[in-house]
Design an enzyme around this catalytic site. Structure first.
Site, PDB file in Angstrom:
ATOM      1  N   GLU A  57       0.841  -1.201   0.000  1.00 28.26           N
ATOM      2  CA  GLU A  57       0.000   0.000   0.000  1.00 28.26           C
ATOM      3  C   GLU A  57       0.879   1.255   0.000  1.00 28.26           C
ATOM      4  OE1 GLU A  57       0.055  -2.562   2.050  1.00 28.26           O
ATOM      5  OE2 GLU A  57      -1.807  -2.842   3.158  1.00 28.26           O
ATOM      6  N   CYS A  89      -0.321   0.912   7.522  1.00 27.04           N
ATOM      7  CA  CYS A  89      -0.889   1.258   6.211  1.00 27.04           C
ATOM      8  C   CYS A  89      -2.282   1.848   6.365  1.00 27.04           C
ATOM      9  CB  CYS A  89      -0.921   0.025   5.314  1.00 27.04           C
ATOM     10  SG  CYS A  89       0.726  -0.510   4.857  1.00 27.04           S
TER      11      CYS A  89
HETATM   12  C1  AOF Z   1       4.209  -6.848   4.524  1.00 23.69           C
HETATM   13  N1  AOF Z   1       3.971  -6.282   3.310  1.00 23.69           N
HETATM   14  O1  AOF Z   1       2.688  -5.237   1.858  1.00 23.69           O
HETATM   15  C2  AOF Z   1       1.798  -5.780   3.960  1.00 23.69           C
HETATM   16  C3  AOF Z   1       2.034  -6.376   5.248  1.00 23.69           C
HETATM   17  O2  AOF Z   1       7.504  -6.774   9.172  1.00 23.69           O
HETATM   18  P1  AOF Z   1       6.595  -5.567   9.193  1.00 23.69           P
HETATM   19  O3  AOF Z   1       6.716  -4.768  10.416  1.00 23.69           O
HETATM   20  O4  AOF Z   1       6.759  -4.799   7.934  1.00 23.69           O
HETATM   21  O5  AOF Z   1       5.096  -6.096   9.236  1.00 23.69           O
HETATM   22  C4  AOF Z   1       4.733  -7.235   8.582  1.00 23.69           C
HETATM   23  C5  AOF Z   1       3.250  -7.481   8.763  1.00 23.69           C
HETATM   24  O6  AOF Z   1       2.467  -6.423   8.217  1.00 23.69           O
HETATM   25  C6  AOF Z   1       2.822  -8.707   8.017  1.00 23.69           C
HETATM   26  O7  AOF Z   1       3.028  -9.886   8.759  1.00 23.69           O
HETATM   27  C7  AOF Z   1       1.359  -8.444   7.760  1.00 23.69           C
HETATM   28  O8  AOF Z   1       0.589  -8.816   8.870  1.00 23.69           O
HETATM   29  C8  AOF Z   1       1.272  -6.929   7.611  1.00 23.69           C
HETATM   30  N2  AOF Z   1       1.092  -6.448   6.201  1.00 23.69           N
HETATM   31  N3  AOF Z   1       3.272  -6.892   5.449  1.00 23.69           N
HETATM   32  O9  AOF Z   1       5.308  -7.319   4.761  1.00 23.69           O
HETATM   33  C9  AOF Z   1       2.811  -5.751   2.981  1.00 23.69           C
HETATM   34  N4  AOF Z   1       0.606  -5.223   3.640  1.00 23.69           N
HETATM   35 ZN    ZN Z   2       1.154  -2.363   6.063  1.00 26.99          ZN
END
Ligand code: AOF
Ligand code: ZN
Length: 348
Positions: A57, A89
């Site tokens: 996003e 996001c």
């Molecule tokens: C992602 N990519 O595009 C989305 C995610 O490791 P972080 O802090 O970046 O967070 C990861 C978590 O964020 C992931 O396990 C999921 O629940 C959420 N969304 N994560 O890596 C993305 N939209």
């Molecule tokens: Zn996110």
């Protein structure tokens, strides 16, 4: 609430973006996002490139700039609601003026959960569940690991027609054909952890890396884990510098998987011997079985799995076949067959 044709097309595109080649398979989910203008045309696209990089996003919003105001975000995973390696996001979408969000898979990750609720609170229209099956399939292991709090386990073995994985003298090379061995390396590369027992390391001394057609190690290697209580000589190939390795000092499959889960591992490729296979099967901790069958008979030798304590046919452990592939032999080698199966859960 329903979705428009433009939104459905955008979701297809977002799913394709999520699986852009080169994106790591973990530990983060693969996610794609498309921003649509009110007339249904695409404003921007984004996808997640691996842990520590912007979420899908955020990538799309960065490309859109001011054009995101009034837009619809179509995304394969529910927007996150947490500050982790990057910011939430949900807040980024609200701040950018996005008015509607269509997502596929809900995010059950306890640290990230709550994005849809937060968006609704800010008067953003939210529709979830669009093409959810396709989205979950992209992140099968990630989804499984969050739901079950442990990695998904694929048990792989090669066998002769009569279910032997080694001859009586212990020799096991080469039960399967080169085509089957290459296919195994491809499957290893789809996992984040290789797991064997201490006896396999002592006896077979495998390197457990993922190698390509010319036998060179690929760039991203799974963790090599060995479980068992015995000390191991440090000169074993599993401890070389071609990939990370870890010795899990336990014989208990549940404890081993808990330790791997704590290390953010989501897909274990179990390539250990018959004793380890039995331990995982007995604990109900095998989620998928991949078997390479070679047209060869031994009549004696080591079975693929140790005694399961089953003495009558009605007690047999049944597997459900989900896929069959024929691996054509080359250069005089015979054809092998790959069976992919799901163990049936027993009632008792
Ligand atoms: C992602 N990519 O595009 C989305 C995610 O490791 P972080 O802090 O970046 O967070 C990861 C978590 O964020 C992931 O396990 C999921 O629940 C959420 N969304 N994560 O890596 C993305 N939209
Ligand atoms: Zn996110």
């Amino acid at each position: 609430m329903t979705t428009s044709e433009a939104e459905q097309r955008a979701m297809q595109r977002a799913l394709a973006l999520a699986v852009t080649p080169g994106v790591p398979l973990g530990p983060n989910p693969r996610v794609g996002c498309v921003l649509l203008a009110p007339d249904g045309t695409t404003i921007a696209e984004g996808f997640h490139r691996g842990a520590g990089t912007p979420h899908a996003e955020a990538a799309a919003l960065a490309e859109a700039g001011d054009a995101a105001r009034g837009a619809t975000a179509v995304v394969t995973l529910e927007p996150c609601n947490h500050t982790g390696r990057t910011g939430p996001c949900s807040e980024a979408l609200i701040a950018a003026g996005v008015v509607r969000v269509v997502f596929a898979q809900p995010d059950a990750n306890p640290v990230a959960v709550g994005g849809a609720g937060r968006l609704r609170e800010a008067a953003v229209e939210v529709v979830g569940g669009e093409m959810i099956d396709e989205a979950q399939a992209i992140n099968r292991a990630w989804t499984f690991a969050i739901a079950h709090r442990r990695p998904f386990v694929t048990w792989k073995f090669a066998t002769t027609l009569d279910g032997r994985s080694a001859a009586t003298d212990g020799t096991s090379r080469w039960v399967s054909s080169r085509a089957a061995r290459l296919d195994t390396h491809r499957l290893r590369g789809l996992c984040d952890t290789m797991l064997v027992g201490t006896s396999t390391v002592e006896v077979d001394d495998p390197e457990l890396t993922v190698r390509d057609e010319v036998d060179e190690p690929v760039a991203i290697q799974p963790l090599r884990a060995v479980m068992g209580l015995r000390d191991l000589p440090t000169d074993r190939r599993i401890f070389n510098d071609r990939a990370e390795s870890v010795h899990l000092r336990t014989r208990d499959p549940e404890i081993a998987l808990a330790e791997l889960h704590a290390r953010d591992r989501q897909h274990v490729f179990l390539e250990g011997g018959p004793t380890l296979a039995r331990a995982f099967l007995a604990a109900g901790l095998v989620d998928e079985v991949v078997t390479y069958v070679a047209p060869m008979l031994l009549g004696s030798g080591r079975s693929a799995v140790a005694d399961l304590g089953i003495h009558t046919i009605t007690d047999a452990l049944h597997l459900h076949v989900t896929d069959v592939a024929v691996l054509q032999g080359h250069g005089g080698e015979d054809t092998n067959v790959r069976l992919t199966m799901k163990p049936q859960k027993r009632s008792s």
